[in-house]
Design a protein around this motif. Sequence first.
Motif, PDB file in Angstrom:
ATOM      1  N   THR A  51       4.911 -10.374  25.004  1.00 27.31           N
ATOM      2  CA  THR A  51       5.278 -11.533  24.172  1.00 27.31           C
ATOM      3  C   THR A  51       5.777 -11.080  22.803  1.00 27.31           C
ATOM      4  N   SER A 107      15.770  -9.245  25.418  1.00 24.41           N
ATOM      5  CA  SER A 107      14.370  -9.377  25.837  1.00 24.41           C
ATOM      6  C   SER A 107      13.886 -10.825  25.728  1.00 24.41           C
ATOM      7  N   SER A 108      14.440 -11.589  24.795  1.00 21.66           N
ATOM      8  CA  SER A 108      14.034 -12.985  24.642  1.00 21.66           C
ATOM      9  C   SER A 108      14.492 -13.859  25.816  1.00 21.66           C
ATOM     10  N   ALA A 128      13.134  -8.248  19.033  1.00 20.84           N
ATOM     11  CA  ALA A 128      12.916  -9.662  19.378  1.00 20.84           C
ATOM     12  C   ALA A 128      13.023 -10.510  18.128  1.00 20.84           C
ATOM     13  N   ASP A 129      13.824 -11.584  18.204  1.00 22.48           N
ATOM     14  CA  ASP A 129      13.971 -12.450  17.034  1.00 22.48           C
ATOM     15  C   ASP A 129      12.916 -13.554  17.001  1.00 22.48           C
ATOM     16  N   LYS A 130      12.181 -13.694  18.121  1.00 21.37           N
ATOM     17  CA  LYS A 130      11.098 -14.672  18.146  1.00 21.37           C
ATOM     18  C   LYS A 130      10.078 -14.233  19.197  1.00 21.37           C
ATOM     19  N   PRO A 131       8.812 -14.637  19.031  1.00 23.62           N
ATOM     20  CA  PRO A 131       7.798 -14.239  20.007  1.00 23.62           C
ATOM     21  C   PRO A 131       8.010 -14.937  21.342  1.00 23.62           C
ATOM     22  N   GLY A 132       7.514 -14.299  22.399  1.00 21.56           N
ATOM     23  CA  GLY A 132       7.602 -14.892  23.717  1.00 21.56           C
ATOM     24  C   GLY A 132       6.486 -15.893  23.944  1.00 21.56           C
ATOM     25  N   ARG A 184       8.874 -14.092  28.164  1.00 18.97           N
ATOM     26  CA  ARG A 184       8.074 -15.167  28.746  1.00 18.97           C
ATOM     27  C   ARG A 184       7.201 -14.573  29.856  1.00 18.97           C
ATOM     28  N   CYS A 242       7.671  -8.708  22.395  1.00 18.79           N
ATOM     29  CA  CYS A 242       9.075  -8.361  22.623  1.00 18.79           C
ATOM     30  C   CYS A 242       9.918  -9.596  22.938  1.00 18.79           C
ATOM     31  N   GLY A 243       9.287 -10.782  22.837  1.00 20.16           N
ATOM     32  CA  GLY A 243      10.021 -12.025  23.068  1.00 20.16           C
ATOM     33  C   GLY A 243      10.059 -12.478  24.509  1.00 20.16           C
TER      34      GLY A 243
END
Length: 502
Positions: A79, A52-53, A152-156, A84, A81-82
């Motif tokens: 976002t 998803s990122s 997700a390992d980081k926000p989108g 854009r 879910c990572g």
Amino acid sequence: MLTKEWKQFKSGTDIRGVASEGPEPVNLTDEVIERIARGFALWLSEKTRKASSELSVALGHDSRISAPRISAVVTRALTGCGIRVFDCGLASTPSMFMATLDIPCDGAIQITASHHPFNRNGLKFFVKTGGLDAPDIEALLLYAQENKAPAADKPGSVEPSDHMKIYSAHLRNIIKQGVNAENYDRPLEGFHIVVDAGNGAGGFYAYDVLEPLGADINGSQFLDPDGMFPNHVPNPENQQAMDSVCSATVIAGADLGVIFDTDVDRGGAVDSQGMEINRNRLVALASAIALEGNDGGTIVTDSITSDGLKRYIETTLGGVHHRFKRGYKNVINEAVRLNEAGINCPLAIETSGHAAMRENYFLDDGAYLVTKIIIKLAVLRKEGKTLESLLESLAEPKEATEIRLPITEEAFRECGEKILADLEQYAKEQNWQIAPDNHEGLRVSFGKGEGEGWFLLRLSVHDPIMPLNIESDAVGGVEIIREKLIKFLTTCSGLNLAPLLG
């Protein structure tokens, strides 16, 4: 299996619900929307086989009053879910599909409920190959029901996108190329075109497509977005809306009037005399345009098109008319299937105004359809002809009506299917002429002295309703056919006949 709570949001290939306070309780709450958006994120991740990122999604909306709230919730969910997110703001539904190709991005979401009342809203989803089908909608709703989302390992991120400018330029270029005027960049100088956007998302067509090409747009109306739709329902099928644009076209002395629904996936037109180019006339005109360079091609329409239209497509234009089921996605999918089977099919069109051309990705795009009509108008003028002359041989029914009969039994689909089966048997016993190209419900034709027309009784795609369409080429013919049906339908249970008998 979807529960009743989540199944209520599925409307064919769309998500629909109540989003604003009004006559119905709100069911498209922030939580519901967030879970649906996350469900799409998971579905898209699996579809593309990407984390998803790594995904990007374009997001647009029409003019509805609930759009800002829903857009904010969808953005937050995606976002989270990572993903854009490209925020396209006020946009047409077809432009959101085009965004997947133009930006490009993996998917797109349009927040819209088409022509439905102000308090309703929904979501339409796209990938690079087109809009999602009913099984895809069911799958993402199942994820929403189970509250699933991709890890997700980081926000989108979110960034604004002025994609509507790209889309408008695309339409302008099509007109320039199609008209090929001496003044190439101003091909519509000398043309007066009225646009009625119904306070939906279609105002851009007047300001960003027609006016820069030299067209006079004076007399255009309801171009400013207003999600309460204060002037008329933004729907080319609505008679008040069509009467309004017909009047505006005549008052302005324009060469053409065009009208869009709220999210611009449907369009209609009005000729210089103020006569509607809608329903069968719109199908006829679009068919004439689509069959240029496609001699003998097949036109797929929905099931309620007239006999006169069939004769026009097959006799006047030399094409093949293929009637299919109601529902724009059904019509489009059938056209795609025919092409894959090696049958030349350049157009899929519903009488509602949904028109999808093969040359335009089989995307139902009201602005694209209107663009092709304007090109045809300009080309015909060079030849000393008019749009009206193109439709002179189209025979239209003397009478036509649609009656919607409610089904009163809870198992409405089973009830409706039984009525249709019994009617088919009855029709055979009466030696009625059953249509050989019937793909939906039952269509029966009658000759002179018997009503000189046809009826089609079918089961609504989603609702406990049996729509009945009757057309006749003779004055009084609809009543003759109606009486024949009453004799049968009064023997059926589970059907409210008040609209037919009243």
